[in-house]
Write a protein that holds these residues in place. Structure first.
Motif, PDB file in Angstrom:
ATOM      1  N   PRO A 165      78.850  53.469  -1.202  1.00  0.00           N
ATOM      2  CA  PRO A 165      77.376  53.360  -0.673  1.00  0.00           C
ATOM      3  C   PRO A 165      77.152  52.717   0.617  1.00  0.00           C
ATOM      4  CG  PRO A 165      77.741  52.016  -2.728  1.00  0.00           C
ATOM      5  CD  PRO A 165      79.098  52.711  -2.500  1.00  0.00           C
ATOM      6  N   LEU A 166      78.099  51.782   1.051  1.00  0.00           N
ATOM      7  CA  LEU A 166      77.915  51.379   2.233  1.00  0.00           C
ATOM      8  C   LEU A 166      78.336  52.546   3.396  1.00  0.00           C
ATOM      9  CD1 LEU A 166      77.449  49.169   4.315  1.00  0.00           C
ATOM     10  CD2 LEU A 166      79.899  48.449   4.036  1.00  0.00           C
ATOM     11  N   TYR A 167      79.449  53.128   2.998  1.00  0.00           N
ATOM     12  CA  TYR A 167      79.977  54.303   3.930  1.00  0.00           C
ATOM     13  C   TYR A 167      78.805  55.311   3.910  1.00  0.00           C
ATOM     14  CZ  TYR A 167      82.801  57.880   6.032  1.00  0.00           C
ATOM     15  OH  TYR A 167      83.126  58.928   6.541  1.00  0.00           O
ATOM     16  N   LEU A 168      78.283  55.699   2.968  1.00  0.00           N
ATOM     17  CA  LEU A 168      77.305  56.873   2.950  1.00  0.00           C
ATOM     18  C   LEU A 168      76.072  56.330   3.760  1.00  0.00           C
ATOM     19  CD1 LEU A 168      77.544  57.984  -0.773  1.00  0.00           C
ATOM     20  CD2 LEU A 168      78.116  59.353   1.472  1.00  0.00           C
ATOM     21  N   ALA A 169      75.633  55.062   3.685  1.00  0.00           N
ATOM     22  CA  ALA A 169      74.393  54.795   4.424  1.00  0.00           C
ATOM     23  C   ALA A 169      74.644  54.911   5.778  1.00  0.00           C
ATOM     24  CB  ALA A 169      74.021  53.393   4.035  1.00  0.00           C
ATOM     25  N   LYS A 170      75.998  54.479   6.307  1.00  0.00           N
ATOM     26  CA  LYS A 170      76.417  54.469   7.693  1.00  0.00           C
ATOM     27  C   LYS A 170      76.253  56.114   8.238  1.00  0.00           C
ATOM     28  CE  LYS A 170      77.481  50.122   8.415  1.00  0.00           C
ATOM     29  NZ  LYS A 170      77.181  49.267   9.474  1.00  0.00           N
ATOM     30  N   TYR A 172      74.733  58.574   6.743  1.00  0.00           N
ATOM     31  CA  TYR A 172      73.499  59.339   6.614  1.00  0.00           C
ATOM     32  C   TYR A 172      72.440  58.887   7.564  1.00  0.00           C
ATOM     33  CZ  TYR A 172      74.643  60.519   1.747  1.00  0.00           C
ATOM     34  OH  TYR A 172      75.063  61.177   0.832  1.00  0.00           O
ATOM     35  N   ASP A 173      72.814  57.298   7.967  1.00  0.00           N
ATOM     36  CA  ASP A 173      71.773  56.913   9.018  1.00  0.00           C
ATOM     37  C   ASP A 173      71.910  57.582  10.496  1.00  0.00           C
ATOM     38  OD1 ASP A 173      70.647  55.046  11.158  1.00  0.00           O
ATOM     39  OD2 ASP A 173      72.698  54.170  11.486  1.00  0.00           O
ATOM     40  N   ARG A 174      73.226  57.759  10.797  1.00  0.00           N
ATOM     41  CA  ARG A 174      73.618  58.643  11.999  1.00  0.00           C
ATOM     42  C   ARG A 174      72.958  59.808  12.204  1.00  0.00           C
ATOM     43  NH1 ARG A 174      77.894  56.786  16.200  1.00  0.00           N
ATOM     44  NH2 ARG A 174      76.187  57.382  17.451  1.00  0.00           N
ATOM     45  N   TYR A 175      73.198  60.705  10.795  1.00  0.00           N
ATOM     46  CA  TYR A 175      73.093  61.901  10.662  1.00  0.00           C
ATOM     47  C   TYR A 175      71.305  62.085  10.615  1.00  0.00           C
ATOM     48  CZ  TYR A 175      72.881  66.760   8.775  1.00  0.00           C
ATOM     49  OH  TYR A 175      72.524  68.100   8.411  1.00  0.00           O
ATOM     50  N   LEU A 176      70.683  61.405   9.820  1.00  0.00           N
ATOM     51  CA  LEU A 176      69.168  61.463   9.911  1.00  0.00           C
ATOM     52  C   LEU A 176      68.564  61.201  11.306  1.00  0.00           C
ATOM     53  CD1 LEU A 176      68.404  60.096   6.199  1.00  0.00           C
ATOM     54  CD2 LEU A 176      67.760  62.305   7.330  1.00  0.00           C
ATOM     55  N   ASN A 177      69.177  59.946  11.879  1.00  0.00           N
ATOM     56  CA  ASN A 177      68.491  59.808  13.041  1.00  0.00           C
ATOM     57  C   ASN A 177      68.814  60.853  14.358  1.00  0.00           C
ATOM     58  OD1 ASN A 177      67.458  57.550  14.607  1.00  0.00           O
ATOM     59  ND2 ASN A 177      69.326  57.031  15.873  1.00  0.00           N
ATOM     60  N   ILE A 203      66.806  67.388   6.860  1.00  0.00           N
ATOM     61  CA  ILE A 203      66.401  66.286   6.824  1.00  0.00           C
ATOM     62  C   ILE A 203      66.030  65.821   5.248  1.00  0.00           C
ATOM     63  CG2 ILE A 203      64.453  64.613   7.370  1.00  0.00           C
ATOM     64  CD1 ILE A 203      64.653  65.980  10.329  1.00  0.00           C
ATOM     65  N   ARG A 204      65.156  66.832   4.683  1.00  0.00           N
ATOM     66  CA  ARG A 204      64.919  66.659   3.383  1.00  0.00           C
ATOM     67  C   ARG A 204      65.899  66.798   2.436  1.00  0.00           C
ATOM     68  NH1 ARG A 204      61.090  70.740   4.532  1.00  0.00           N
ATOM     69  NH2 ARG A 204      62.286  71.975   3.270  1.00  0.00           N
ATOM     70  N   SER A 205      67.115  67.412   2.828  1.00  0.00           N
ATOM     71  CA  SER A 205      68.313  67.673   1.818  1.00  0.00           C
ATOM     72  C   SER A 205      69.111  66.244   1.677  1.00  0.00           C
ATOM     73  CB  SER A 205      69.099  68.719   2.133  1.00  0.00           C
ATOM     74  OG  SER A 205      69.750  68.646   3.451  1.00  0.00           O
ATOM     75  N   VAL A 206      69.107  65.158   2.658  1.00  0.00           N
ATOM     76  CA  VAL A 206      69.857  64.012   2.908  1.00  0.00           C
ATOM     77  C   VAL A 206      69.528  63.278   1.600  1.00  0.00           C
ATOM     78  CG1 VAL A 206      70.993  62.017   4.004  1.00  0.00           C
ATOM     79  CG2 VAL A 206      70.165  64.210   5.116  1.00  0.00           C
ATOM     80  N   PRO A 207      70.361  62.924   0.498  1.00  0.00           N
ATOM     81  CA  PRO A 207      70.011  62.047  -0.570  1.00  0.00           C
ATOM     82  C   PRO A 207      69.842  60.581   0.025  1.00  0.00           C
ATOM     83  CG  PRO A 207      72.240  62.642  -0.631  1.00  0.00           C
ATOM     84  CD  PRO A 207      71.766  63.335   0.505  1.00  0.00           C
ATOM     85  N   LEU A 208      69.019  59.846  -0.592  1.00  0.00           N
ATOM     86  CA  LEU A 208      69.218  58.606  -0.520  1.00  0.00           C
ATOM     87  C   LEU A 208      70.121  57.720  -1.140  1.00  0.00           C
ATOM     88  CD1 LEU A 208      65.351  57.779  -0.904  1.00  0.00           C
ATOM     89  CD2 LEU A 208      66.324  58.184   1.078  1.00  0.00           C
ATOM     90  N   VAL A 209      70.677  56.566  -0.708  1.00  0.00           N
ATOM     91  CA  VAL A 209      71.486  55.712  -1.353  1.00  0.00           C
ATOM     92  C   VAL A 209      71.216  54.114  -1.347  1.00  0.00           C
ATOM     93  CG1 VAL A 209      72.839  55.398   0.829  1.00  0.00           C
ATOM     94  CG2 VAL A 209      74.021  55.109  -0.939  1.00  0.00           C
ATOM     95  N   ASP A 210      71.214  53.642  -2.630  1.00  0.00           N
ATOM     96  CA  ASP A 210      70.872  52.340  -2.739  1.00  0.00           C
ATOM     97  C   ASP A 210      71.555  51.139  -2.254  1.00  0.00           C
ATOM     98  OD1 ASP A 210      68.812  50.646  -3.768  1.00  0.00           O
ATOM     99  OD2 ASP A 210      69.586  50.660  -5.633  1.00  0.00           O
ATOM    100  N   GLU A 211      71.526  51.165  -0.635  1.00  0.00           N
ATOM    101  CA  GLU A 211      72.366  50.226   0.074  1.00  0.00           C
ATOM    102  C   GLU A 211      71.471  49.519   0.824  1.00  0.00           C
ATOM    103  OE1 GLU A 211      74.694  48.061   1.345  1.00  0.00           O
ATOM    104  OE2 GLU A 211      75.786  49.196  -0.021  1.00  0.00           O
TER     105      GLU A 211
END
Length: 477
Positions: A165-170, A172-177, A203-211
């Motif tokens: 989840p930490l890696y996914l958050a990193k 997703y952050d760059r992609y969404l940003n 943007i809508r398709s990127v899932p959230l991650v609990d991180e």
């Protein structure tokens, strides 16, 4: 002399207890290199709960640091530039670092840190690509696909449920940003069409991650939720920067409701955002009427498990606001100069005043005065009056000490001796320890206070614009 460290494989049980964890390695082509290690706790406001380790490599550039970890942690490793390392209790990580873009790893956490560095240090993007929304969007898709493939290979080889989840958050952050920036560029330039529609879907398709350990991910979510809130309210606006408070009436309530709904299945993120609202509420107190609501938020924060350090910091912050908006000015007192004359603090037409209450018998106070007088001037002198007030104690020792310390900044020294004057100050002290400093406006009203007096008025907080909101962070030294 440091010896080369060879990583050891350590098997972790399901129940992690504090274990010795090693970070060792080499700075190639360098010798006697200063470096530091900080333990980061992302608690709404960044708090270094475990402190900072500073050291120097040997003449061959080798270094080694032993840490005690009881849970997987993010470690900030600095040598001119800094990198963030992921470590589990018992890990042994070998790092070879030329700079933040030239780092290699070996050891038990090598796979995880290699993946993280690939997200952080992505390939060079040509200027003509970066300036073309379509080409830039396509390149971001390529990076995203490669990063997700890297995760798939990692999970097939040595899955780590804490790291994923930490890696996914990193990622997703760059992609969404990036996608949000491209989208907002199209909005600013009025370029509606297929690319805008595709970006909106992506943007809508990127899932959230609990991180919550990935600080940048939290910031990007603020921006995302702000965009979504504005769309709910029928507006297509780019999240605003500091000072541009022109969101529509009712925005705050809609934003909070939207976040609550979006994060209903993500307990860590939901709690984080709720606590961030409390911090924001306390930090942004601007009048006495706002104290009551902030006090309720502080009481809620006190009940939250795992946020003791944050509560203590916010408790002090709230107390400062009470002093500023309820008490207003320092009490009148008999301030005596070293010569025994009464010093009268008067208003000024053009100068602010820094008043520091200290005690020569307290090492922290003496160290603060020495540091204060060592500071290199970066602002013209004459815009600020400096007054240091000794609170009781040994008068002769006080005189000797202030005579010993160079008066680089012209300080007016005074002493308070009468018990009644000292007692009158107690309600103004937001903590029991000295020193405590007060910055006063020209009319002597209290503007701010702190425990690290600076001749240069260095603020102890830095403010960032996150999703159109003001986010306050404790500044590291």
């Amino acid at each position: 002399m440091l010896k080369r460290f060879f990583p050891l494989i350590v098997l972790l049980s399901n129940t992690l207890q504090a274990q010795n964890t090693i970070v060792a390695g080499k700075f190639p082509y360098q010798r006697n290199v200063p470096f530091s290690v900080e333990f980061i706790s992302n608690q709404i406001i960044l708090i270094d709960e475990w402190g900072k380790i500073a050291d120097t490599s040997d003449a061959n550039g080798h270094f080694k640091v032993s840490l005690q970890l009881d849970k997987p942690s993010i470690i900030r490793f600095s040598q001119n530039d800094f990198i963030e390392l992921y470590l589990r209790p018992g890990d042994s990580l070998w790092v070879e670092m030329i700079n933040a873009r030239n780092v290699s790893f070996a050891g038990t956490a090598a796979g995880e840190n290699t993946l993280l560095m690939q997200v952080h240090n992505r390939p060079f993007i040509p200027l003509e690509t970066a300036e073309d929304p379509l080409l830039f969007s396509q390149m971001i898709d390529t990076f995203y696909s490669a990063q997700m493939q890297g995760l798939a290979h990692y999970e097939a080889d040595q899955p780590n449920a804490d790291f994923v989840p930490l890696y996914l958050a990193k990622v997703y952050d760059r992609y969404l940003n990036d996608k949000i920036k491209i989208y907002n560029t199209l909005v600013r330039e009025g370029l509606e069409g297929n690319l805008m529609d595709r970006l909106s879907r992506q943007i809508r398709s990127v899932p959230l991650v609990d991180e919550i350990r990935a600080e940048a991910y939290i910031n990007t979510l603020h921006t995302l939720f702000t965009m979504e809130t504005l769309k709910i309210m029928g507006q297509e606006l780019e999240p605003q920067e500091i000072g541009q408070h022109t969101y529509p009436i009712g925005y705050t309530e809609v934003f909070q409701g939207h976040v609550k709904e979006r994060l209903s299945a993500y307990p860590q993120l939901k709690q984080y955002f709720e606590l961030q609202e409390i911090v924001y509420q306390i930090q942004m107190i601007k009048n006495v009427e706002q104290l009551a609501d902030a006090a309720s938020g502080l009481a809620r924060l006190k009940k939250e498990e795992g946020y003791v350090s944050l509560y203590k910091l916010m408790q002090q912050t709230y107390r400062k606001k009470e002093i500023i908006y309820q008490l207003g000015k320092l009490p009148t007192a008999n301030w005596l100069t070293p010569e025994g004359q009464v010093f009268q603090l008067n208003t000024s037409a053009d100068q602010q005043t820094l008043v520091v209450f200290w005690d020569v018998n307290v090492p922290e106070s003496v160290a603060a005065l020495k540091y204060f007088q060592r500071e290199s001037p970066i602002k013209p002198l004459g815009t600020m009056r400096y007054i240091w007030v000794q609170c009781g104690g040994d008068k002769e020792l006080w005189k000797r000490k202030i005579a010993e310390i160079p008066n680089t900044y012209s300080v007016q020294h005074c002493i308070l001796e009468k018990p009644a004057d000292l007692a009158a100050l107690k309600p103004y002290f937001f903590r029991p320890e000295l020193p405590i400093s007060f910055t006063l406006s020209q009319d002597l009203t209290i503007k701010s206070m702190g425990n690290k007096p600076s001749a240069l008025l260095d603020e102890m907080w830095e403010v960032m614009s996150v999703g159109g909101r003001l986010i306050w962070k404790a500044r590291r030294e």
